[in-house]
Design a protein around this motif. Structure first.
Motif, PDB file in Angstrom:
ATOM      1  N   ALA B 187     -18.431   3.272  11.881  1.00 37.79           N
ATOM      2  CA  ALA B 187     -17.973   3.124  13.260  1.00 37.79           C
ATOM      3  C   ALA B 187     -19.128   2.793  14.203  1.00 37.79           C
ATOM      4  O   ALA B 187     -18.919   2.292  15.304  1.00 37.79           O
ATOM      5  N   THR B 188     -20.360   3.058  13.743  1.00 43.05           N
ATOM      6  CA  THR B 188     -21.530   2.736  14.561  1.00 43.05           C
ATOM      7  C   THR B 188     -21.881   1.247  14.456  1.00 43.05           C
ATOM      8  O   THR B 188     -22.827   0.786  15.095  1.00 43.05           O
ATOM      9  N   GLN B 189     -21.119   0.490  13.658  1.00 41.44           N
ATOM     10  CA  GLN B 189     -21.396  -0.929  13.402  1.00 41.44           C
ATOM     11  C   GLN B 189     -20.336  -1.813  14.032  1.00 41.44           C
ATOM     12  O   GLN B 189     -20.048  -2.900  13.526  1.00 41.44           O
ATOM     13  N   VAL B 190     -19.793  -1.370  15.172  1.00 39.43           N
ATOM     14  CA  VAL B 190     -18.601  -2.027  15.694  1.00 39.43           C
ATOM     15  C   VAL B 190     -18.870  -3.497  16.050  1.00 39.43           C
ATOM     16  O   VAL B 190     -17.978  -4.342  15.957  1.00 39.43           O
ATOM     17  N   GLY B 211     -17.226  10.298  16.154  1.00 37.65           N
ATOM     18  CA  GLY B 211     -17.495  11.716  16.451  1.00 37.65           C
ATOM     19  C   GLY B 211     -18.971  12.035  16.347  1.00 37.65           C
ATOM     20  O   GLY B 211     -19.789  11.437  17.053  1.00 37.65           O
ATOM     21  N   ALA B 212     -19.327  12.960  15.442  1.00 40.79           N
ATOM     22  CA  ALA B 212     -20.701  13.452  15.340  1.00 40.79           C
ATOM     23  C   ALA B 212     -21.731  12.321  15.298  1.00 40.79           C
ATOM     24  O   ALA B 212     -22.822  12.444  15.842  1.00 40.79           O
ATOM     25  N   GLN B 213     -21.395  11.202  14.643  1.00 45.50           N
ATOM     26  CA  GLN B 213     -22.368  10.116  14.541  1.00 45.50           C
ATOM     27  C   GLN B 213     -22.289   9.117  15.706  1.00 45.50           C
ATOM     28  O   GLN B 213     -23.060   8.165  15.771  1.00 45.50           O
ATOM     29  N   GLY B 214     -21.303   9.277  16.581  1.00 46.04           N
ATOM     30  CA  GLY B 214     -21.312   8.535  17.845  1.00 46.04           C
ATOM     31  C   GLY B 214     -20.452   7.290  17.969  1.00 46.04           C
ATOM     32  O   GLY B 214     -20.473   6.611  18.986  1.00 46.04           O
ATOM     33  N   GLY B 215     -19.685   6.924  16.942  1.00 45.54           N
ATOM     34  CA  GLY B 215     -18.864   5.721  17.015  1.00 45.54           C
ATOM     35  C   GLY B 215     -17.623   5.908  17.881  1.00 45.54           C
ATOM     36  O   GLY B 215     -17.128   7.016  18.048  1.00 45.54           O
ATOM     37  N   SER B 216     -17.107   4.799  18.439  1.00 46.81           N
ATOM     38  CA  SER B 216     -15.938   4.870  19.330  1.00 46.81           C
ATOM     39  C   SER B 216     -14.672   4.423  18.605  1.00 46.81           C
ATOM     40  O   SER B 216     -14.590   3.312  18.083  1.00 46.81           O
ATOM     41  N   LEU B 217     -13.665   5.294  18.604  1.00 47.39           N
ATOM     42  CA  LEU B 217     -12.397   5.014  17.938  1.00 47.39           C
ATOM     43  C   LEU B 217     -11.709   3.794  18.540  1.00 47.39           C
ATOM     44  O   LEU B 217     -11.195   2.930  17.824  1.00 47.39           O
ATOM     45  N   GLU B 218     -11.692   3.723  19.860  1.00 47.86           N
ATOM     46  CA  GLU B 218     -11.050   2.614  20.584  1.00 47.86           C
ATOM     47  C   GLU B 218     -11.660   1.268  20.173  1.00 47.86           C
ATOM     48  O   GLU B 218     -10.952   0.320  19.847  1.00 47.86           O
ATOM     49  N   ASN B 226      -5.695  -4.419  11.559  1.00 51.62           N
ATOM     50  CA  ASN B 226      -4.879  -5.585  11.203  1.00 51.62           C
ATOM     51  C   ASN B 226      -3.389  -5.210  11.243  1.00 51.62           C
ATOM     52  O   ASN B 226      -3.046  -4.109  11.676  1.00 51.62           O
ATOM     53  N   LYS B 227      -2.536  -6.083  10.796  1.00 52.51           N
ATOM     54  CA  LYS B 227      -1.091  -5.859  11.029  1.00 52.51           C
ATOM     55  C   LYS B 227      -0.502  -4.738  10.177  1.00 52.51           C
ATOM     56  O   LYS B 227       0.631  -4.313  10.412  1.00 52.51           O
ATOM     57  N   ARG B 228      -1.259  -4.270   9.182  1.00 54.11           N
ATOM     58  CA  ARG B 228      -0.839  -3.058   8.470  1.00 54.11           C
ATOM     59  C   ARG B 228      -1.863  -1.937   8.703  1.00 54.11           C
ATOM     60  O   ARG B 228      -2.216  -1.221   7.785  1.00 54.11           O
ATOM     61  N   CYS B 229      -2.344  -1.894   9.934  1.00 52.45           N
ATOM     62  CA  CYS B 229      -3.372  -0.928  10.370  1.00 52.45           C
ATOM     63  C   CYS B 229      -4.719  -1.281   9.729  1.00 52.45           C
ATOM     64  O   CYS B 229      -5.630  -1.676  10.410  1.00 52.45           O
ATOM     65  N   GLY B 230      -4.830  -1.134   8.408  1.00 53.60           N
ATOM     66  CA  GLY B 230      -6.053  -1.569   7.728  1.00 53.60           C
ATOM     67  C   GLY B 230      -7.260  -0.681   7.979  1.00 53.60           C
ATOM     68  O   GLY B 230      -8.383  -1.063   7.671  1.00 53.60           O
ATOM     69  N   LEU B 231      -7.035   0.473   8.566  1.00 50.46           N
ATOM     70  CA  LEU B 231      -8.150   1.380   8.858  1.00 50.46           C
ATOM     71  C   LEU B 231      -7.824   2.798   8.399  1.00 50.46           C
ATOM     72  O   LEU B 231      -6.700   3.266   8.573  1.00 50.46           O
ATOM     73  N   LEU B 232      -8.805   3.446   7.823  1.00 45.33           N
ATOM     74  CA  LEU B 232      -8.774   4.895   7.647  1.00 45.33           C
ATOM     75  C   LEU B 232     -10.026   5.399   8.340  1.00 45.33           C
ATOM     76  O   LEU B 232     -11.148   5.062   7.926  1.00 45.33           O
ATOM     77  N   VAL B 233      -9.866   6.120   9.428  1.00 45.65           N
ATOM     78  CA  VAL B 233     -11.022   6.592  10.195  1.00 45.65           C
ATOM     79  C   VAL B 233     -11.302   8.046   9.820  1.00 45.65           C
ATOM     80  O   VAL B 233     -10.424   8.900   9.929  1.00 45.65           O
ATOM     81  N   ASN B 234     -12.510   8.282   9.371  1.00 42.61           N
ATOM     82  CA  ASN B 234     -12.868   9.620   8.888  1.00 42.61           C
ATOM     83  C   ASN B 234     -13.531  10.458   9.976  1.00 42.61           C
ATOM     84  O   ASN B 234     -14.374   9.981  10.723  1.00 42.61           O
ATOM     85  N   SER B 235     -13.130  11.704  10.014  1.00 42.36           N
ATOM     86  CA  SER B 235     -13.866  12.687  10.811  1.00 42.36           C
ATOM     87  C   SER B 235     -14.091  13.911   9.930  1.00 42.36           C
ATOM     88  O   SER B 235     -13.153  14.409   9.295  1.00 42.36           O
ATOM     89  N   SER B 236     -15.328  14.372   9.865  1.00 44.71           N
ATOM     90  CA  SER B 236     -15.611  15.568   9.064  1.00 44.71           C
ATOM     91  C   SER B 236     -15.974  16.713   9.991  1.00 44.71           C
ATOM     92  O   SER B 236     -15.136  17.551  10.338  1.00 44.71           O
ATOM     93  N   ARG B 237     -17.250  16.711  10.422  1.00 43.19           N
ATOM     94  CA  ARG B 237     -17.763  17.848  11.193  1.00 43.19           C
ATOM     95  C   ARG B 237     -16.981  18.131  12.453  1.00 43.19           C
ATOM     96  O   ARG B 237     -16.757  19.283  12.818  1.00 43.19           O
TER      97      ARG B 237
END
Lengths: 271, 271
Positions: B187-190, B211-218, B226-237
């Motif tokens: 997410a830091t490579q947007v 989150g902890a590493q600073g990337g923006s979900l938006e 993409n049209k079938r979402c195509g994303l799994l966004v991970n949050s751990s800490r």
């Protein structure tokens, strides 16, 4: 172990042999199946029969993880059985973000007490340096591997015609020193060993791919040896499966002895 | 799981959240220390409180290996506790020569029954394809990671000004399909997500670093969906350590719910 201690063992045994302890159930001699921990007994017999020729042992973690949770106990028993004057390598090819690499480092260096762990460089500096913070312990970084897939990315060249594996050597050698970093360079890559030695003349190289994978020991020594040997040449299948019968220990010893004789000659020629 | 089944769960939960199950002993709420297997109890409570929002769970192997041999049993119990309609990812970042990668694949897919495993690309094609031979299972290949070290090698450019991570995407997408390969893009490579999507428009991306590493979900959703979402966004800490006290389950739920609300909006906007 320090590089000086490793070199002293190489001189004492007149050998730079690393034995890969990569046992698979299907290939174990059948008479071992009745043992409580067949893989541990197998490893112990291989060690007993190769300890005069081997200066290092390298279990690949995949073989133990594939055995289920008990596999890591077998690995730990094997490691505890090895004497202190051999160099022990966890062939794990790990590498993760900093805090996570730090956990792997603690697992391999503190809990299991390996001397070294193989690490993949793709994630860069902060994935490698946590492994360098342990006194007397080593990172063995993948540079140019012995498999066909090494052509896919490791040989890609940048605008200055430097291959990726050269960039990996150039950058990473500054993350530590020749006292805590070694590099994996496959025996099948002998034509590139000279470029490797131009970048890292003093570092030890861990060289897989002699034997089953087709690399030549003589060519590796000619191009890769430095004044403190600088090579650990690994053989796994050629030694541990030299025989599939009850005489597997003696067969392994014979293979290790043959390699040692060749290595002694090469040490006297190139080192 | 198929990509269609993953997308169906994303639609049903209106969420593309992956929860990273990365427990460290020092951060476990103290009242759990008296449990027989504190990490398993911790994981179970986190799962109970996030299962309505999470479509995937991702334990990182390092955290379990660092626990010693018992750690893999804790991991297996955790995995067995998860229902079949969530996508399970072994964050292991493995990769070795062919026969060895095959052993890792069997360990993660057959013995442990994960749906997916993260794999490092440095060793090339034959280190990855053994993971692709399991029906309904997935490789999640590291492309552009979220850590600082991603700049060291992943961003190196060749004579055609293609970065290594682009070469990894271009080559590896032909080793399988969007039905058995996903890619890790931090997410830091947007700013690079658009180039990623030009090469792999249809593949799912696993995105750590929110989150902890600073990337923006938006920003991730805008550039990467993409049209079938195509994303799994991970949050751990951000989720599992939302509270270090007895209310850690409820605190995790609250964090997961907040992320789900944001994700629902983004799904309605960009998908």
């Amino acid at each position: 172990m320090t590089s000086q201690e490793i070199f002293a063992e190489i001189q004492r045994k007149q050998s730079f042999l690393c034995v890969g302890l990569d046992p698979v159930w299907e290939k174990l001699p059948r008479h071992l199946h009745r043992e409580e921990d067949p893989v541990y007994v197998f490893n112990r017999i291989i060690i007993d029969h190769t300890i005069d020729q081997a200066v290092a042992y390298k279990p690949n973690l995949a073989f133990y993880e594939a055995m289920g949770p008990g596999g890591l106990e077998t690995l730990q028993k094997t490691l505890d059985y090895l004497p202190n004057n051999v160099f022990t390598i966890a062939d794990a090819k790990r590498g993760d973000i900093g805090n996570t690499s730090g956990l792997y480092a603690r697992a391999f260096f503190q809990q299991m007490n390996f001397d070294a762990v193989t690490v993949a460089p793709y994630m860069g500096r902060d994935s490698v340096t946590p492994f360098l913070e342990f006194e007397g312990k080593w990172v063995i970084l993948l540079a140019l591997t012995s498999n066909e897939g090494s052509q896919d990315f490791q040989m890609l060249t940048d605008e200055h015609h430097h291959a990726l594996f050269e960039r990996v050597l150039e950058k990473s050698k500054n993350w530590g020193s020749s006292e805590n970093i070694m590099f994996v360079v496959g025996a099948t890559q002998v034509s590139h060993l000279q470029s490797v030695r131009k970048i890292v003349p003093d570092h030890f190289l861990l060289v897989p791919g002699v034997g089953a994978q087709g690399g030549s020991l003589e060519e590796v020594a000619r191009a890769g040896m430095n004044k403190r040997c600088g090579l650990l040449v690994n053989s796994s299948r050629g030694i541990i499966y030299a025989s599939g019968a009850e005489d597997f220990g003696l067969a392994a010893k014979k293979e290790a002895q043959q390699l040692q004789i060749s290595m002694e000659k090469l040490l006297n020629t190139y080192c």
